[in-house]
Enzyme design. Structure first.
Site, PDB file in Angstrom:
ATOM      1  N   HIS A  40      -4.120   5.121   2.270  1.00 54.04           N
ATOM      2  CA  HIS A  40      -4.505   4.635   3.596  1.00 54.04           C
ATOM      3  C   HIS A  40      -3.651   5.321   4.648  1.00 54.04           C
ATOM      4  CE1 HIS A  40      -1.319   1.394   4.643  1.00 54.04           C
ATOM      5  NE2 HIS A  40      -0.811   2.207   3.743  1.00 54.04           N
ATOM      6  N   CYS A  49       3.811   6.242   8.193  1.00 51.33           N
ATOM      7  CA  CYS A  49       2.552   5.627   7.757  1.00 51.33           C
ATOM      8  C   CYS A  49       1.360   6.000   8.630  1.00 51.33           C
ATOM      9  CB  CYS A  49       2.704   4.113   7.691  1.00 51.33           C
ATOM     10  SG  CYS A  49       3.877   3.609   6.416  1.00 51.33           S
ATOM     11  N   HIS A  53      -1.334   8.475   3.169  1.00 50.12           N
ATOM     12  CA  HIS A  53      -0.360   8.335   2.079  1.00 50.12           C
ATOM     13  C   HIS A  53      -0.855   7.258   1.122  1.00 50.12           C
ATOM     14  CE1 HIS A  53       0.708   5.151   4.901  1.00 50.12           C
ATOM     15  NE2 HIS A  53       1.316   4.530   3.901  1.00 50.12           N
ATOM     16  N   HIS A  55       0.077   4.105  -2.017  1.00 50.82           N
ATOM     17  CA  HIS A  55       0.999   3.103  -2.542  1.00 50.82           C
ATOM     18  C   HIS A  55       0.504   2.640  -3.901  1.00 50.82           C
ATOM     19  CE1 HIS A  55       3.034   2.382   1.313  1.00 50.82           C
ATOM     20  NE2 HIS A  55       1.835   2.327   1.883  1.00 50.82           N
ATOM     21  N   HIS A  93      -7.686   3.085  -6.530  1.00 52.96           N
ATOM     22  CA  HIS A  93      -7.939   4.522  -6.389  1.00 52.96           C
ATOM     23  C   HIS A  93      -8.994   4.817  -5.316  1.00 52.96           C
ATOM     24  CE1 HIS A  93      -5.552   4.751 -10.025  1.00 52.96           C
ATOM     25  NE2 HIS A  93      -5.364   6.026  -9.720  1.00 52.96           N
ATOM     26  N   GLU A 140       3.555  -3.875  -0.753  1.00 50.86           N
ATOM     27  CA  GLU A 140       3.206  -2.492  -0.441  1.00 50.86           C
ATOM     28  C   GLU A 140       4.214  -1.540  -1.088  1.00 50.86           C
ATOM     29  OE1 GLU A 140       1.243  -1.235   3.464  1.00 50.86           O
ATOM     30  OE2 GLU A 140       3.340  -0.608   3.698  1.00 50.86           O
TER      31      GLU A 140
END
Length: 159
Positions: A40, A49, A53, A55, A93, A140
């Site tokens: 996201h 952010c 990127h 997580h 994913h 996160e």
């Protein structure tokens, strides 16, 4: 300390009776955790952010209710199935900005959406209000999470 190998497996009907399976009539919290990987980026944010990127998110689902005649509140397999269908299959994913409703894909926004998905599933399956969604937590990173509780979501039936 000495360890003994059991010589007999407990049998329902002879060693324990059906009316003995339920030990108490109290509410308990039942929790299951999941992980999923997603990408996201954030809008209106100055920092790392802002860029695309990913997580490895950790989701914790906490439900509350009384045990049934077997001593079970909700089967862990049911929590897993509901979370998989409503959240994991939709987000794992994936590019979150594309698959979630229009929102800034912050953990704070996402955890509210996740709560809504889970409570909707409990209601549509007829499990709610016997089984209440007490809290949802979304990590996160290993040290950063956002959470909502039933009370925060205005779920008066959980109070």
């Amino acid at each position: 300390m000495e360890y003994e190998i059991p010589t007999k497996v407990q049998q329902l009907g002879s060693d324990i009776q059906a009316d003995q399976l339920k030990y108490h009539d109290r509410e308990v919290l039942v929790s299951k955790e999941f992980t999923f990987d997603s990408a996201h980026h954030l809008h209106c944010y100055e920092g790392k952010c802002k860029s695309l990127h990913g997580h490895t998110y950790k989701l914790q689902v906490i439900m509350r209710g009384k045990v049934d005649h077997r001593g079970i509140t909700i089967d862990f397999a049911d929590i897993k199935r509901i979370a998989k269908e409503r959240i994991m299959d939709r987000l794992d994913h994936r590019y979150l900005n594309e698959v979630l409703p229009l929102m800034n894909t912050t953990a704070e926004n996402m955890v509210v959406w996740m709560y809504e998905q889970l409570i909707d599933a409990l209601r549509s399956e007829g499990l709610y209000p016997k089984i209440k969604l007490e809290e949802v937590r979304l990590w996160e990173t290993p040290t950063s999470y956002a959470a909502v509780t039933a009370a925060m979501m205005g779920d008066a039936a959980s109070e």
